[in-house]
Design a protein around this motif. Structure first.
Motif, PDB file in Angstrom:
ATOM      1  N   TYR A  75      -8.497   0.287  -4.196  1.00 30.20           N
ATOM      2  CA  TYR A  75      -9.272  -0.837  -3.680  1.00 30.20           C
ATOM      3  C   TYR A  75     -10.660  -0.332  -3.319  1.00 30.20           C
ATOM      4  CZ  TYR A  75      -4.656  -2.951  -3.173  1.00 30.20           C
ATOM      5  OH  TYR A  75      -3.395  -3.439  -3.413  1.00 30.20           O
ATOM      6  N   TYR A 133     -10.505  -4.842  -7.169  1.00 27.36           N
ATOM      7  CA  TYR A 133      -9.187  -4.257  -7.400  1.00 27.36           C
ATOM      8  C   TYR A 133      -8.745  -4.574  -8.808  1.00 27.36           C
ATOM      9  CZ  TYR A 133      -4.092  -3.749  -7.234  1.00 27.36           C
ATOM     10  OH  TYR A 133      -2.802  -3.389  -7.492  1.00 27.36           O
ATOM     11  N   SER A 146     -11.981  -9.072  -6.125  1.00 27.12           N
ATOM     12  CA  SER A 146     -10.925  -9.737  -5.368  1.00 27.12           C
ATOM     13  C   SER A 146     -11.529 -10.831  -4.491  1.00 27.12           C
ATOM     14  CB  SER A 146     -10.199  -8.749  -4.461  1.00 27.12           C
ATOM     15  OG  SER A 146      -9.819  -7.607  -5.146  1.00 27.12           O
ATOM     16  N   GLN A 171      -3.408   2.474  -2.116  1.00 30.35           N
ATOM     17  CA  GLN A 171      -2.342   1.473  -2.181  1.00 30.35           C
ATOM     18  C   GLN A 171      -1.478   1.553  -0.936  1.00 30.35           C
ATOM     19  OE1 GLN A 171      -1.737  -0.580  -5.055  1.00 30.35           O
ATOM     20  NE2 GLN A 171      -0.248  -1.658  -3.804  1.00 30.35           N
TER      21      GLN A 171
END
Lengths: 113, 112
Positions: A31, A50, A55, A97
């Protein structure tokens, strides 16, 4: 300790010029984020990224801004036609993650004249 | 509804004293509340963070106190040291996206 690397540390540009700010996130992070801080003001969210797509983005992130992950390691922020009010410190951040920690780079200071 | 209000703007504390910085948020959907520490020329670094299911979290000399009903949270630095001199930011977000909404920052100076 792994770190997020940003280049350049400082860029001076003329109004109307294109600028690309570069970030190398931590290698196994998935991310990616850009934030900015206008001098003396709050840090503001610009965009999150992402799986090779945006996002979320804020109102600040208009058509003049774009992000890209061109080669699997770099994460770039492009400002197409800079304005005086784009002068700020731009921070890149990344997150792994399942992790709840954003790791920030040292920032790129953009000065638009 | 998206604001995070932080106070004070600046704070001077004697070495060994307790530094207290306060934040208030508006969006009840926020469920992640971090504090960041920033030294000049560096990016913000996560100091400590809390979720709303606990009222306090302590890590070494740093403690977050969280009051869900008042929508407030604070950072306490015990036995403050000159090396703690930095700008401190509170922030808030949903844990689902970590789209942080930041406070304005507090410049903390610890006097030897």
């Amino acid at each position: 300790e792994p770190e997020v690397t940003q280049t350049p540390s400082h860029q001076v540009t003329q109004m109307g010029q294109e600028v690309i700010l570069r970030c190398v996130p931590i290698s196994n992070h998935l991310y990616f984020y850009w934030y900015r801080q206008i001098l003396g003001q709050k840090v503001e969210f610009l965009v999150s990224f992402y799986n090779n797509e945006i996002s979320e983005k804020s109102e600040i992130f208009d058509d003049q801004f774009s992000v890209e992950r061109p080669d699997g390691s770099n994460f770039t922020l492009k400002i197409r036609s800079t304005k005086l009010e784009d002068s700020a410190m731009y921070f890149c951040a990344s997150r792994g993650q399942g992790a709840n920690v954003l790791t920030f780079g040292a920032g790129s200071r953009l000065t638009v004249l | 509804q998206q604001q995070v209000k932080q106070s004070p703007q600046s704070l001077i504390v004697q070495k060994g004293g307790i530094s207290i910085i306060n934040c208030a948020y508006e969006n009840t959907a926020f469920d992640y509340f971090p504090w960041y520490q920033q030294f000049p020329g560096k990016g913000p670094a996560l100091l400590i963070a809390i979720r709303p299911d606990v009222s306090e979290k302590k890590e070494g000399r740093f403690t977050i106190s969280f009051n869900k009903s008042a929508k407030q949270f604070s950072l306490h630095i015990m036995d403050s040291q000159p090396g703690d001199s930095a700008t401190y930011f509170c922030a808030a977000s949903k844990a689902s996206n970590y789209q942080l909404i930041w406070g304005a920052g507090t410049k903390l100076i610890i006097k030897p």
